[in-house]
Structures are given as C-alpha cells and as structure tokens.
Design a protein around this motif. Structure first.
Motif, PDB file in Angstrom:
ATOM      1  N   ILE A 195     -10.050   2.821  -4.015  1.00 62.46           N
ATOM      2  CA  ILE A 195      -9.912   2.506  -2.600  1.00 62.46           C
ATOM      3  C   ILE A 195     -11.220   2.800  -1.862  1.00 62.46           C
ATOM      4  CG2 ILE A 195      -8.698   3.197  -0.485  1.00 62.46           C
ATOM      5  CD1 ILE A 195      -6.236   3.672  -2.162  1.00 62.46           C
ATOM      6  N   HIS A 226      -6.387   2.602   3.472  1.00 64.43           N
ATOM      7  CA  HIS A 226      -5.634   1.705   2.601  1.00 64.43           C
ATOM      8  C   HIS A 226      -4.425   2.445   2.039  1.00 64.43           C
ATOM      9  CE1 HIS A 226      -8.621  -1.653   1.835  1.00 64.43           C
ATOM     10  NE2 HIS A 226      -9.291  -0.802   2.596  1.00 64.43           N
ATOM     11  N   ALA A 227      -3.355   1.712   1.806  1.00 58.02           N
ATOM     12  CA  ALA A 227      -2.177   2.273   1.149  1.00 58.02           C
ATOM     13  C   ALA A 227      -2.382   2.188  -0.360  1.00 58.02           C
ATOM     14  CB  ALA A 227      -0.933   1.486   1.543  1.00 58.02           C
ATOM     15  N   SER A 269      -1.017   1.225  -2.894  1.00 54.74           N
ATOM     16  CA  SER A 269       0.105   0.387  -3.284  1.00 54.74           C
ATOM     17  C   SER A 269      -0.412  -1.003  -3.610  1.00 54.74           C
ATOM     18  CB  SER A 269       1.102   0.302  -2.125  1.00 54.74           C
ATOM     19  OG  SER A 269       2.021  -0.734  -2.319  1.00 54.74           O
ATOM     20  N   CYS A 323      -0.771  -3.430  -0.523  1.00 53.87           N
ATOM     21  CA  CYS A 323      -1.747  -3.173   0.541  1.00 53.87           C
ATOM     22  C   CYS A 323      -2.182  -4.504   1.154  1.00 53.87           C
ATOM     23  CB  CYS A 323      -2.953  -2.424  -0.029  1.00 53.87           C
ATOM     24  SG  CYS A 323      -4.199  -2.000   1.204  1.00 53.87           S
ATOM     25  N   GLU A 324      -2.476  -4.491   2.467  1.00 48.46           N
ATOM     26  CA  GLU A 324      -2.848  -5.729   3.151  1.00 48.46           C
ATOM     27  C   GLU A 324      -4.180  -6.327   2.692  1.00 48.46           C
ATOM     28  OE1 GLU A 324      -3.824  -5.332   7.376  1.00 48.46           O
ATOM     29  OE2 GLU A 324      -3.864  -3.170   7.053  1.00 48.46           O
ATOM     30  N   HIS A 334      -8.870  -2.217  -4.770  1.00 51.86           N
ATOM     31  CA  HIS A 334      -8.685  -2.726  -3.419  1.00 51.86           C
ATOM     32  C   HIS A 334      -9.969  -3.379  -2.918  1.00 51.86           C
ATOM     33  CE1 HIS A 334      -4.781  -0.668  -2.501  1.00 51.86           C
ATOM     34  NE2 HIS A 334      -5.116  -0.133  -3.667  1.00 51.86           N
TER      35      HIS A 334
END
Length: 71
Positions: A14, A23-24, A26, A29-30, A43
C-alpha cells in the motif's frame, strides 16, 4: 488449526505518505488493486508515484508498506 499457527492472511503493498489517502487492506479498495502470482495484493497510488518511480524521480515522503489484511 494447531495452537500457535497464524491463519493464512493476504499481504498488501500500500502507498503511504505525500498526499496519498489511506487505503483499505482489502481487494475491494477503491484504487482497484491487482493480485500478483504469489498472492500479494498490490494497490495503485492516486498521486501518480508509480510513474515518477519508473522515471527514477521518487520523493522521500512517498513510501510503500506491506500490511496484513485483517479478517
């Protein structure tokens, strides 16, 4: 599971620092992360640091960290 063993959790790479939002850890994440062959989820940075890194123009306040996804 045997006592003392840690369940298999995903590792995320991340971006942090600079103007980057949090950031998530996951796959949802967006930033639309992608999964590498070894299972690590990478990410994307919103601040375009990947482009600068490819051209060897890294900023000292922009870093990448490894985190474990919480279940």
């Amino acid at each position: 599971m045997s006592k003392g063993l840690v369940p298999n959790r995903r590792i995320h790479v991340i971006p942090v620092g600079g103007i980057e939002p949090i950031h998530a850890a996951s796959e949802n994440c967006e930033c639309q992360p992608y999964c590498e062959e070894g299972g690590t989820t990478v990410h994307h940075a919103f601040d375009a640091r990947e482009v600068r890194e490819r051209h060897n123009h890294q900023r000292p306040d922009e870093k990448w960290v490894l985190v474990t996804e919480l279940s």
